[in-house]
Design an enzyme around this catalytic site. Structure first.
Site, PDB file in Angstrom:
ATOM      1  N   ARG A  99       0.833  -1.203   0.000  1.00 14.03           N
ATOM      2  CA  ARG A  99       0.000   0.000   0.000  1.00 14.03           C
ATOM      3  C   ARG A  99       0.875   1.263   0.000  1.00 14.03           C
ATOM      4  NH1 ARG A  99      -1.002   4.797   2.015  1.00 14.03           N
ATOM      5  NH2 ARG A  99      -0.606   4.032   4.135  1.00 14.03           N
ATOM      6  N   ASP A 100       1.416   1.647   1.138  1.00 13.29           N
ATOM      7  CA  ASP A 100       2.186   2.895   1.184  1.00 13.29           C
ATOM      8  C   ASP A 100       3.458   2.800   0.349  1.00 13.29           C
ATOM      9  OD1 ASP A 100       2.316   5.560   2.117  1.00 13.29           O
ATOM     10  OD2 ASP A 100       3.840   5.010   3.584  1.00 13.29           O
ATOM     11  N   HIS A 129       4.783   4.786  12.307  1.00 10.98           N
ATOM     12  CA  HIS A 129       4.940   4.790  10.848  1.00 10.98           C
ATOM     13  C   HIS A 129       5.988   5.841  10.502  1.00 10.98           C
ATOM     14  CE1 HIS A 129       3.317   4.553   6.627  1.00 10.98           C
ATOM     15  NE2 HIS A 129       3.773   5.792   6.586  1.00 10.98           N
ATOM     16  N   CYS A 178       8.101   9.866  -0.596  1.00 16.02           N
ATOM     17  CA  CYS A 178       7.134  10.844  -0.131  1.00 16.02           C
ATOM     18  C   CYS A 178       6.824  11.781  -1.288  1.00 16.02           C
ATOM     19  CB  CYS A 178       7.743  11.614   1.037  1.00 16.02           C
ATOM     20  SG  CYS A 178       6.786  13.044   1.497  1.00 16.02           S
TER      21      CYS A 178
END
Lengths: 299, 299
Positions: free
Chosen positions: A12-13, A204, A237
């Site tokens: 996912r991330d 996280h 990011c």
């Protein structure tokens, strides 16, 4: 600290910001290998609007084929009630609901302000409770916001207090943009624990500025027993250029194994997955253990 | 912890394993810029045999031209008495003497066994004391050996006890190959302090497996007040392939600045040096702050 729970959030991330699309088949293989390596919680999919995150548009297809192994729990990211219904239909075991710590981050990422996100969480909590699906609330940008800059610890704690009223199964402190430091981890973890007594905390961390691993280990030191990791340390990011992503499953495992902390995850199996993933993504992954090798050498 | 002393070891340990030779003029510029950025201790040169480390063969020339600024101290690495005499002639303010923690590492790197290295240190200590030059003893491979594998904490402490008998001004715990973890940092620091009471401790960490920054911050937490850093995080390990080197001056500064720890060093000036050094070395440096940017953004 004798044992730590690692949540593999690579599917996912990790993938979310990868430019090369991974096929559904590859995602399922990634998840299967993670389960085989010993990971027991996997954030497999996102139920954000498919057009927003094309890489994760195949959530239903992925969930339809993940290996159903006793003790293995699959989570889906959920931003609103519509996402929750998709998640429930797809058969997730847990939902990860995002609430941001700043108005600006909330509006830009969730499309609603903080108050509306909290209201949404409260509704999701009620529905999830009636279905038996576990809930995590992730406090996004808890260590700093790419738009608003510093976020006061008291601000984060205030939002956590509101979140706790709807009884999440877990609260995740997310350094979404990789700006946090270990002292901040301690203040946030202790502060949130005080307003959400009995709610397990999860950490996280992104290694954007080389503080991610220090933050992850500091979190464990102050009672956070669950960490998000991604195979290979993928997961850049969107707001900050950095060759590093989330803290890497194999690099976190290296440290924990050397410290005698049990995770149930096999580092060598993870190194194999990481090499495979690197090939599939067509780039070197940021994790270091695959290049440096485990220690002491097994030869 | 309110303040921390950073030692810039880029000109020595940082460059040691760089394949592209830096000119003497460039080394002096590097050192001048570090001084201008606020660094007050600089490991500028090595007095190992020039044919062993060609990159550092110009030690005398470098030392002849470093800026002599009140409060700035220059160190040279010294492996034996002959090195000490060269160091004294070159006008260093301090010498960094290496003693390895394993027989194999000692023989391969210093050309003598551990007992002979300790004897050599004792002789150097006596001579240095008579000249007023400060002494550091670096315990190399204190966290693990590339040849012998694990090194018992008790073994390191035993050697530190012998070192302390000759009264060094400082003992440096060096994770030469980047295998250490924060719990090991704490055990070693506390153990060495117990056998060397009153001797300040210094930490030297490589980020080979992504534990370097966690180790550096853990060291500060247990009373180590001095850290080795290199601009750009240069300084690969000859035994282990890894894109990361020593912990980077700018990335350590980012964490310390955010934590409110004083260093007297200007992070923006260091970022400029790092960009310049990257160009001179013809490669991207491993430090992350230059790519990710400081936080909160100053714009």
């Amino acid at each position: 600290m004798h044992s730590v729970e690692l949540i593999e959030v690579g599917p996912r991330d990790g993938l979310q910001n990868e430019s090369r699309l991974l096929s559904t088949v590859d995602k399922i293989e990634l998840i299967e290998c993670c389960v085989a390596a010993g990971l027991r919680r996997i954030e497999a999919v996102s139920f954000a609007r498919p057009e927003k995150v094309p890489q994760l548009a195949d959530a239903e297809d992925v969930m339809a084929s993940v290996p159903r192994v006793p003790g293995v729990s699959y989570a889906g990211l959920v931003l609103n009630r519509k996402g929750l219904y998709r998640a429930l239909a797809a058969g997730v075991d847990e939902v990860n609901v995002v609430v941001a710590t700043t108005e600006e981050f909330s509006r830009r990422n969730l499309g609603v302000g903080v108050e509306d996100a909290l209201k949404s969480w409260t509704e999701i909590a009620a529905e999830a409770a009636s279905t038996g699906v576990r809930t995590t609330v992730t406090l996004a940008a808890a260590f700093g916001c790419p738009f608003s800059g510093d976020v006061a610890v008291e601000e984060v704690i205030g939002i956590a207090r509101r979140i706790a009223e709807a009884r999440p199964d877990e609260i995740s402190l997310a350094d979404t943009i990789g700006v946090g430091t270990p002292d901040q981890v301690r203040r946030l973890a202790n502060g949130v624990r005080a307003v959400a007594p009995g709610v397990p905390l999860r950490g996280h961390f992104h290694n954007t500025r080389n503080t991610g691993y220090a933050n992850a280990l500091a979190a464990l030191d102050c009672g956070v027993a669950t960490l998000d990791v991604t195979v290979g340390g993928i997961g850049g990011c969107p707001y900050t250029p950095s060759p590093q992503g989330n803290v890497a499953t194999e690099d976190v495992l290296y440290a924990l194994d050397r410290m005698g902390v049990r995770t149930g995850v096999d580092v060598n199996a993870v190194l194999d997955i990481s090499a495979w993933l690197s090939e599939r993504l067509g780039r070197e992954v940021p994790a270091l253990l695959g290049r440096a090798g485990t220690f002491p050498p097994t030869t």
